[in-house]
Design an enzyme around this catalytic site. Structure first.
Site, mmCIF file in Angstrom:
data_model
loop_
_atom_site.group_PDB
_atom_site.id
_atom_site.type_symbol
_atom_site.label_atom_id
_atom_site.label_comp_id
_atom_site.label_asym_id
_atom_site.label_seq_id
_atom_site.Cartn_x
_atom_site.Cartn_y
_atom_site.Cartn_z
ATOM 1 N N TYR A 296 40.540 -15.993 30.076
ATOM 2 C CA TYR A 296 39.690 -17.046 29.515
ATOM 3 C C TYR A 296 38.545 -17.455 30.441
ATOM 4 O O TYR A 296 38.738 -17.586 31.644
ATOM 5 C CB TYR A 296 40.519 -18.294 29.197
ATOM 6 N N GLU A 368 56.392 -40.198 23.213
ATOM 7 C CA GLU A 368 55.902 -39.968 21.845
ATOM 8 C C GLU A 368 54.964 -41.071 21.349
ATOM 9 O O GLU A 368 54.278 -40.882 20.339
ATOM 10 C CB GLU A 368 57.088 -39.789 20.889
#
Ligand SMILES: [Zn+2]
Ligand SMILES: [Zn+2]
Length: 388
Positions: A296, A368
């Protein structure tokens, strides 16, 4: 001044979906279950859904009430080939595969944002492309989607993406204009000597000793050849050779990764590593085979888009929750989108006192509560870009 509400239903749905994906992780280009769920949810929202783009990629188009440009929001879907070491109800059910980079959260957050944006279609000028990408972890899924015509097919003019990280406090964002993440290349190196008896090294060419020389000498590319003000990393992640105490093996195989922030450093690293490996081996009568794998490029944020995203996030979440991130040596195939359209990539923190393991750790897990922030961030940026 917050303007966007993530309802308790959308937040709970994102947590449930993230846990379901976490329990059923899939490797790059094999995200069949994940892509199936994504396509089903997007279809249920009434969006125009396209599947099988760049392999398992899914794209959904939301058309606003007024004409205008098309922007894309990206989530990657793949997990890592490693075994999870968490004691949670949603622990991975797929042996040797783990969502240790938070891509499960990316999928859940982008679907949450799609739900909100679908309900805001009347305010939107132009179109939003929700891009669910395969194989970020080394497979180059972004490249595959681009090669499949992603940009031209959907007339995409801007790209935005975010990555969950535990090194940043939960609910805090980090970004910067210009280069944010490094380029990455990897290589396989085999030192070929001559095997023999461990007691008679003079009759052999010992690739273990030579490989040890190669490993330490190659670090001089970073410390002596690259400009000290230019970031560069060389890590040998694997070295394999030999079987027992008293046998000199015929060969030793090494695997390495290289990170940098400029094309000049990138090619100087390859040239230096190759030269030192070849000559160190030659000096010891061994040979070497170096197989270089370009990967990349640098992930560089468009300065205008980075300023725009920063302002939009600060308006929604407050200045204190949007930080200037230093460049990091990790890499991202979001870089390929940023090469072809103005783009911005940012980090979303999901770390707290109980979620301290870094991305790619076998016990990686997230707070979360960050999912709500991530949903709102995707939606905020998209609305700010399309509702003016
Ligand atoms: Zn990762
Ligand atoms: Zn990742």
């Amino acid at each position: 001044m917050p303007t966007l509400t993530v309802s308790p239903e959308i937040a709970a749905g994102a947590v449930a979906l993230r846990r379901d994906l976490h329990a059923h992780p899939e490797l790059g280009f094999a995200e069949h279950r994940t892509a199936g769920i994504v396509a089903e949810r997007l279809t249920a929202l009434g969006l125009e859904v396209h599947t099988g783009i760049g392999g398992t990629g899914v794209v959904a188009i939301l058309s606003g009430a007024q004409p205008g440009a098309t922007i894309m929001l990206r989530a990657d879907m793949d997990a890592l080939p490693m075994t999870e070491e968490n004691d949670v109800p949603y622990v991975s059910q797929n042996a040797g595969v783990t969502h240790a980079c938070g891509h499960d959260a990316h999928v859940a957050m982008l679907l949450g944002a799609a739900t909100i944006l679908r309900a805001s279609a009347a305010e939107i000028r132009g179109r939003i492309a929700f891009v669910f990408q395969p194989a970020e972890e080394g497979g180059g899924g972004a490249r595959a989607m681009l090669d499949d015509g992603l940009i031209a097919r959907f007339a995409i003019e801007r790209a935005y993406g975010q990555h969950i990280v535990t090194m940043v406090p939960s609910g805090v964002f980090g970004l910067r204009p210009g280069p944010l993440m490094a380029s990455v290349d990897s290589f396989d190196l085999v030192v070929e000597g001559r095997g023999g008896h461990g007691a008679m090294p003079n009759n052999a060419i010992d690739p273990v000793v030579i490989a040890a020389d190669v490993v330490t000498s190659m670090q001089r590319v970073v410390s002596r050849e690259i400009d000290p003000l230019e970031p560069a990393v060389l890590t040998i992640g694997a070295i394999n050779g030999g079987t027992t105490y008293n046998v000199i093996p015929p060969r030793v195989a090494l695997k390495g990764t290289v990170r940098s922030f400029s094309d000049a450093t990138r090619s100087a690293m390859e040239a230096g590593i190759r030269r030192i490996a070849e000559h160190t081996c030659a000096a010891a009568k061994a040979t070497c085979a170096l197989d270089w794998h370009p990967s990349y490029p640098v992930t560089a944020n468009d300065p205008t888009e980075a300023a725009f995203v920063r302002a939009a996030l600060a308006a929604e979440f407050g200045e204190a929750r949007v930080l200037e991130s230093p460049p990091v040596m990790g890499s991202e195939d979001f870089s390929y989108y940023a090469q072809v359209v103005p783009a911005c990539f940012w980090f979303l923190g999901a770390g707290d006192a109980t979620h301290t393991f870094p991305n790619h750790h076998p016990a990686f897990d997230i707070d979360e509560k960050a999912l709500v922030a991530g949903i709102a961030a995707y939606a905020t940026v998209a609305l700010a870009k399309t509702s003016r």
